[in-house]
Structures are given as C-alpha cells and as structure tokens.
Design an enzyme around this catalytic site. Structure first.
Site, PDB file in Angstrom:
ATOM      1  N   ARG A 134       0.899  -1.292  -0.070  1.00 52.27           N
ATOM      2  CA  ARG A 134      -0.090   0.088  -0.017  1.00 52.27           C
ATOM      3  C   ARG A 134       0.720   1.188   0.050  1.00 52.27           C
ATOM      4  O   ARG A 134       0.286   2.444  -0.059  1.00 52.27           O
ATOM      5  CB  ARG A 134      -0.885   0.133   1.143  1.00 52.27           C
ATOM      6  CG  ARG A 134      -2.107  -0.885   1.160  1.00 52.27           C
ATOM      7  CD  ARG A 134      -3.128  -0.520   2.042  1.00 52.27           C
ATOM      8  NE  ARG A 134      -4.058  -1.571   2.342  1.00 52.27           N
ATOM      9  CZ  ARG A 134      -4.520  -2.236   3.577  1.00 52.27           C
ATOM     10  NH1 ARG A 134      -3.999  -1.507   4.770  1.00 52.27           N
ATOM     11  NH2 ARG A 134      -5.542  -2.788   3.671  1.00 52.27           N
ATOM     12  N   ASP A 153       9.103  -0.177   5.038  1.00 58.38           N
ATOM     13  CA  ASP A 153       7.779   0.453   5.515  1.00 58.38           C
ATOM     14  C   ASP A 153       6.620  -0.072   5.106  1.00 58.38           C
ATOM     15  O   ASP A 153       5.912   0.333   4.376  1.00 58.38           O
ATOM     16  CB  ASP A 153       8.166   1.764   4.883  1.00 58.38           C
ATOM     17  CG  ASP A 153       7.133   3.022   5.874  1.00 58.38           C
ATOM     18  OD1 ASP A 153       6.446   2.483   6.696  1.00 58.38           O
ATOM     19  OD2 ASP A 153       7.316   4.120   5.565  1.00 58.38           O
TER      20      ASP A 153
END
Length: 484
Positions: A134, A153
């Site tokens: 995402r 991340d």
C-alpha cells in the site's frame, strides 16, 4: 527530526539520527554483540494513538514474516522502551535511498529494470503471503552497500479490501498511489501495488513522480485529478525503449482490470524488455506454491504447461566435465574425494551431437542451393539462435482511457508489444451492457477514437488489438465517460 530523544536500548549504542517520518523517527545504533550497525525505528510520543501503536506492531509482524526475502528489509526485533514507547530494530541500509538517488543523478535504464524486477519479487512474495504493501514509492526502497534494493515501511500494509475497511489514521502517498485508492474505491490490492511499483520505476527514470508538473501546483489536491484522468506521460528520455514506456503506461492504467494483474506479471514484462535490449537477465525470486523459494531467470516461453509457475533456469554451462549421474551441488555424495570422470555415455552423446550438427549443416546447404522440388528448412527464430527476441511477440490486452471533449468522448489506449501493422477494433455503446452487442469499428492507424455524442450523454467503449497474423488480444475492460 521530531526532537524526541533517542531511547536507551539494551545492547545498542546510539550513533546518530537518520530521518523522521509521519509517526516515527529513525536512528542509527551500533549493536554490541555481534558488533554491527542497525537502524532503529522509534514511535513518536506526540499524537500517539491506539491505531498508530497497532499499526506499528502490525508493521513489525509483517516485516518479520517476510524477513527472509533478499529484497525486503530484515527486522531483527521489536520491543517497548522504558517509558512505554515502541521500537523496531532493522538491518541498516546506508543512504541514499532510491528517491534521493533519483533526485541527485540519472539512473540508467538497465539499473531501473533490474531494480524493478527485484522489487517486484519482494512485492509478489508479500502478495503470496496475503499482504498488500500500500505504500510503494522510491523513498521506501533502500539500497544495501552491495547495491541490492530493500523494500521497507510496511506500516500501512494489510490484507486488502474495500473503502469501508480503511482506518481513518492510515494515509497514502498520493503521487504514487492508484486512482481507485485515492478516491476511496479500494483499500488496495495486488493491482494497486502494481500501479505504485510502475509509478516508482517511472519516477526513477525521470527524477519526479509521473503526474508532477515542474514549477506547477503539485499539492495532493492538484495531483489527484491528474492521476485519475490524465494519460500517463512519456518519460521523455531517448534511451528508454518504447516497450518499457508502454509497459509502465499499461501498469498505470486507470482501471485496475487493465493492468498486469500480479507483480510477477509486471516482473516478466520487465524481463522481456531486458531481453529486447540485450541486457543481463535479472532473476525473479519468489516463493512457489509449496512455500519453497523458486528462481525464475527468464520469462517462460508461451505454451508452457503452467504459465504462472516460476522455475529454476540454468544460466551457464559448467566449464569442467561432469560425470553422468553425478549429484547436483549440495546433494549427498558417496565419495567426495573421487575424481570427476567422463563416462562413455558422455562421449557417445558428444559424438551424436557432432553428427546432428553436421547433418543440419548439409540440409541447410542443400536448401540454400534452391532446389525447387524440396521444401525449405524453417529458419531459426531469434530466440532459438540465442539472440534477444522482442519484448512481447503477441498483442496483450490494451488499457483504455476516456476523455470528454466538446461534442463527444475520445477513447485512447495503449498496450505492450506493439508491432507495425497492428490495427484496432472497438465496440462503442450507450452503456456497459450495450457494448458487447455493438457493431465493431475498425481503426487502422493511431490509438484513439472520438465518438460523437450530445453533451452529457454517456458513451462506453472497449478495444482489442488485431494483428496481421490473425492473433487478436482480449478486449479491454469497458470504459465510460460523459460527453463534453
């Protein structure tokens, strides 16, 4: 940095700050046993909510689940600080990340292709574990001291879903996000990660995100309409092959159904461009259906039994003779000290090969002589001779866009593997339901068509690519727009 002091962590010695993000600071520490540098991500205390804390824990668990992949940043441990905060200890990648590099220098096409295939390997592995990243963007791709990328991340990673599943505290990075995510139609899936990866590669080639306008308004509110409606611009680099331009545009199609449906499919497209450009091939490293690591060095040939299965491919021929029936490297061997020998089977095999080559040369010579009563021998293809083949040898499903114009709607499309002589067949109707039954319109040149209609009238269309060989592509998804 946020001003939050670096915490005291047992076994680690603080060195210096590395950077700061939306909800965490990152510091460089030196681990004492064994001695090595590590990056430590520490939650900021300001504005800390239960959702952010849960997101931080999820990131640790997600990255730990994928830690064995060579192109995903490894997490060593996660714990709480003495004052109730939380931190992650990760493998240290020295600066610059790919965002910083792309800003400071012009990355070569070869490096972008190689990095794209490697990152796609990481993304495909995450997807096979049921995890959607995402937030793929250049700043989230670190580079090791040996030049290998590391995807990091996973803070807003999740299992995918619809807009109603989105946590209000979860943000997205607008310049590289797919339109369906920006406009709340999806909470992200494999296809939106494909979009973000393609936008990241475009950025690496150009030095900025695809819809950023130098000197213009590049705020989130200005970018979002461009991402939703503006066709993907060309990179403007003369050394970027047309096949790569088309592949990136295809992967950033506005409609997720028009993109490569998996990161693996995008990786294979990038591999094909490598072959076309005669560049060294980059392997795709993913887990196969059994959970074992599989390496796919080259795109599989058409007609393979299992198109989506990766496989191990030999990239070189041993320089030393290997005995018939010898165990592969790493397998058990009864007598490790026994010298390698050439068996009679190998000798016979070599002789048979020489005979076959000789016969082939004779047949070629006879046919080259032009005997009218003898059928010619088929010429070997470029791939059979070992020369690079073209990126795609059959038309893929095109991605179609629609734009309102005065008195109608202009439909435009793009696809991977265009060839001279390709033409297009459209079906245009007043609704999605009417399109499959509509009369076929043939477009011989160009890749756009304007359907006339009264202002405000909905016009829908889909298109397929046809080739002189008679092999068509599948029809694109149906795209609708109101006439201007």
């Amino acid at each position: 940095m946020s001003g939050t002091a670096a915490p005291d962590i047992p076994g680690l010695e603080f060195v210096r700050p590395l950077g700061s993000g939306g909800y965490a600071d990152v510091y460089l520490y030196e681990q004492q046993q064994p001695r090595m540098n590590v990056a430590v991500k520490v939650l900021k205390r300001q504005g800390l909510t239960a959702a952010i804390r849960r997101q931080f824990v999820d990131e640790a668990n997600t990255m730990a689940q994928l830690a064995d992949h060579p192109f995903i940043v490894q997490v060593f441990r996660s714990d709480q600080t003495a004052d109730g905060g939380a931190y992650l200890v990760m493998k240290y990648y020295p600066p610059p990340n790919l965002a910083q590099r792309a800003k400071a220098e012009r990355l070569s096409v070869e490096e972008v292709l190689r990095s794209g295939i490697q990152i796609a390997s990481a993304v495909e592995t995450a997807h096979r574990a049921g995890i959607i990243h995402r937030d793929i963007k250049p700043a989230n791709v670190l580079v090791s001291q040996y030049g290998q990328p590391g995807l990091t991340d996973f803070g807003i990673a999740g299992r995918g879903g619809h807009a109603e599943d989105v946590d209000e505290d979860v943000g997205v990075s607008v310049p590289w996000s797919a339109p369906e995510v920006l406009y709340g139609q999806s909470n992200g899936d494999a296809r939106s990660d494909v979009y973000s990866l393609a936008a990241t590669l475009w950025h690496l080639l150009v030095g900025r995100s695809p819809f950023e306008q130098p000197g213009g308004d590049n705020s989130a509110y200005a970018l979002m309409p461009r991402i939703r409606a503006t066709p993907v611009p060309a990179t403007g680099r003369a050394d970027v092959p047309v096949s790569l331009e088309r592949l990136l545009s295809h992967a950033m199609a506005k409609n997720p159904d028009g993109r490569p449906q998996t990161a693996l499919e995008l990786a294979r497209g990038l591999q094909a461009v490598e072959r076309e450009q005669r560049l060294p091939s980059t392997a795709v490293v993913v887990l196969d259906e059994t959970g074992r690591t599989a390496v796919s060095a080259l795109p599989q040939a058409r007609g393979a039994d299992d198109h989506d299965r990766t496989s191990v491919r030999a990239l070189s021929v041993p320089t030393a003779p290997v005995p018939v029936g010898a165990p592969a490297h790493g397998e058990d061997e009864d007598d490790e000290d026994a010298p390698a020998t050439i068996s009679g089977g190998v000798v016979l095999g070599v002789l048979a090969l020489l005979v076959a080559v000789t016969v082939g040369v004779v047949v070629w010579a006879v046919n080259r002589g032009g005997d009218e009563g003898q059928a010619p021998v088929a010429r070997p293809t470029r791939s059979q001779t070992g020369a690079p083949s073209r990126a795609v040898d059959y038309p893929e499903q095109p991605a179609i866009d629609a734009r309102a114009v005065a008195g109608g709607v202009t439909f435009s499309w793009n696809y991977v593997g265009a060839e001279k002589g390709d033409f297009f067949q459209l079906r245009v109707g007043a609704s999605e339901a009417a399109v499959p039954e509509a009369e076929v319109i043939t477009v011989k040149t160009g890749s756009r068509y304007t359907a006339k209609a009264a202002s405000g009238t909905t016009v829908c269309a889909q298109v397929k690519v046809s080739r002189s060989t008679g092999v068509p592509s599948p029809y694109s998804t149906i795209r609708c727009e109101a006439a201007g």
